[in-house]
Write an enzyme that holds these catalytic residues in place. Structure first.
Site, PDB file in Angstrom:
ATOM      1  N   GLU A 174      29.143  29.275  17.351  1.00  0.00           N
ATOM      2  CA  GLU A 174      28.431  30.542  17.265  1.00  0.00           C
ATOM      3  C   GLU A 174      27.497  29.452  16.152  1.00  0.00           C
ATOM      4  OE1 GLU A 174      29.083  34.394  17.360  1.00  0.00           O
ATOM      5  OE2 GLU A 174      28.594  35.310  15.519  1.00  0.00           O
ATOM      6  N   LYS A 223      35.828  41.682  15.686  1.00  0.00           N
ATOM      7  CA  LYS A 223      35.797  40.739  16.559  1.00  0.00           C
ATOM      8  C   LYS A 223      34.991  39.460  16.011  1.00  0.00           C
ATOM      9  CE  LYS A 223      31.780  37.576  18.698  1.00  0.00           C
ATOM     10  NZ  LYS A 223      31.291  36.897  17.234  1.00  0.00           N
ATOM     11  N   ASP A 254      46.566  28.488  22.320  1.00  0.00           N
ATOM     12  CA  ASP A 254      46.358  29.356  23.711  1.00  0.00           C
ATOM     13  C   ASP A 254      45.643  30.749  23.051  1.00  0.00           C
ATOM     14  OD1 ASP A 254      45.192  30.987  25.727  1.00  0.00           O
ATOM     15  OD2 ASP A 254      47.270  30.777  27.162  1.00  0.00           O
ATOM     16  N   HIS A 260      22.236  34.591   8.881  1.00  0.00           N
ATOM     17  CA  HIS A 260      22.482  35.014  10.187  1.00  0.00           C
ATOM     18  C   HIS A 260      21.476  34.104  10.687  1.00  0.00           C
ATOM     19  CE1 HIS A 260      25.956  36.581  11.874  1.00  0.00           C
ATOM     20  NE2 HIS A 260      25.401  35.751  13.580  1.00  0.00           N
TER      21      HIS A 260
END
Ligand code: MEV
Length: 438
Positions: free
Chosen positions: A85, A279, A295, A392
């Site tokens: 991202e 998130k 992991d 962004h």
């Protein structure tokens, strides 16, 4: 019509590729080329990757970026991040730079306990089970000593085995709830091996326990497995500073601090916002977890369970303004390893750990928590000031231009253009087409 295949795993890699591109893609030649382009030309390196999983047909790349200038407990780190991202590495670097001038990040380990459980069904008198458990506990540990002795030599091992009665929630359901210290190993293999040994000793001894009736003797072990919910394997990372240092202008510094606190307060009580808020934290956490060969699914599952531990899904970060001091912090449950697993096997993981100065698991927990906190700080800072899209879209611009097939020259021209104009997907496409048609 596609028919099921027998013995796919036995095919060679070449045969697997042929089968998949022929049966499941529109243009087998192009598909094969794509798959082959991602194979490494170094045969040995490719073999290593082939053998990480089953049925490998190629490699799947993610960019590995570096977020420099992280001052953590007065030590300077450059943090490797594997993520697809755009904006994440840039945001982390920005937050690192911002807090560098204000003394950096402080971290502490709150606990390192890991959990595993033997889940079983017992049909009988709970008091008798309790008595049996107390009598058999020593044997459980003794018979697992081949598995635990090396870990014990290093200072870890089994910390506690408890019998838990869960029959109020599920008839006949009990657990051996076990806690472990696995030091620098994530510990999944160690914990699962111990649990399977406990289960087998427990079951066998029950069969021979004279105080049990026939039903009671017949303990049914359902499964033995570690838990990825590790609320006592916890790390705290924080930043703080006199509020006026948050901005050049003292008034806007206080306003900014208050907005940050409001943003956190909203995430604390509103699950829709909390999920997105967290998130953003996981953008930083997962990127370091991946780069260091840990992991991320285990970490994700455990972190979100922790965020819901009090019955409501809530923010993982917290913020306060007291006596003129702005403080922003995170508590994260992280079961990580810096030995075992991929850590010595995957050359890039090994390198990432070297870049981080070969941290212990505790040190890596602290670095990861800082990456999460930095990411959240950067996201909230944009959200409560300029809005997220400005930063962004700047980063996204390059992705859009690549999708459009822009040349390097076109990319330079359009990057310049969008320094002065708002970049949205449609405005980038329009400007690109405009440039091409000139
Ligand atoms: C995007 O990947 C992450 C953010 O949505 C996080 C947030 O809203 O706090 C920007």
């Amino acid at each position: 019509m596609i028919t099921p295949i027998e013995g796919f795993s036995k095919l060679t890699k070449e045969e697997k590729i042929d089968w998949i591109v022929t049966n499941y893609t529109h243009n087998p030649v192009t598909s094969k080329n794509i798959l082959n382009n991602y194979l490494n030309t170094d045969q040995e390196l490719q073999k290593l990757h082939d053998e990480f999983i089953e049925n490998t047909i190629t490699n799947f790349y993610l960019p590995l970026g570096i977020a420099p200038n992280f001052l953590i407990n007065d030590q300077l780190f450059a943090i490797p991040m594997a993520i697809e991202e755009s904006s994440v590495v840039a945001a982390a670097s920005k937050a690192a730079k911002f807090w560098f001038k204000l003394g950096g990040f402080k971290t502490s380990i709150i606990g390192t306990e890991k959990i595993g459980q033997v889940h079983f069904m017992y049909h009988g008198d709970p008091e008798k089970l309790e008595k049996f458990f107390n009598e058999v506990q020593e044997k459980l540990l003794k018979e697992a000593s081949d598995i635990t002795k090396n870990m014990e030599k290093r200072g870890g091992g089994v910390l506690k085995i408890e019998l838990r009665n869960k029959t109020e929630k599920l008839p006949n359901y009990f657990q051996l709830h076990c806690t472990f210290e696995t030091l620098d190993a994530m510990g999944a293999n160690f914990i699962n091996s111990c649990l399977e040994q406990f289960a087998s000793t427990f079951k066998r001894e029950a069969l021979n326990y004279s105080a049990f009736n026939e039903d009671e003797k017949n303990i049914e072990v359902v499964m033995s497995i570690l838990s990825n919910y590790v609320p006592n394997c916890l790390v705290r990372a924080e930043v703080s500073c006199p509020v006026e240092k948050l901005s050049k202008d003292p008034k806007s510094a206080v306003e900014f601090a208050q907005k940050m606190i409001q943003a956190v307060a909203i995430a604390k009580i509103e699950p829709h916002r909390a999920v997105t808020h967290n998130k953003g934290i996981m953008n930083g956490v997962d990127a370091v977890i991946l780069a260091t060969g840990n992991d991320f699914r285990a970490v994700e599952a455990g972190v979100h369970a922790y965020a819901a531990k009090d019955g409501n899904y809530t923010s993982l970060t917290d913020a306060s303004l007291e006596n003129g001091i702005f403080k922003f912090w995170i508590d994260l449950p992280l079961a990580l390893g810096t030995v075992g697993g991929l850590t010595k096997l995957h050359p890039l993981v090994k390198l990432a750990l070297e870049v981080l100065q070969n941290p212990s698991a505790k040190e890596l927990m602290q670095i990861v928590a800082v990456a999460g906190l930095a990411q959240n700080f950067a996201a909230l800072r944009s959200l409560v000031t300029t809005g997220i899209q400005e930063g962004h879209m700047k980063m996204h611009l390059l992705n859009i231009l690549n999708q459009l097939g822009a040349t390097d020259q076109e990319k330079t021209t359009l990057t310049q253009h969008f320094k002065k104009h708002t970049a949205t997907h449609s405005s980038v496409v329009a400007a690109f087409e405009n440039l091409r048609n000139q």
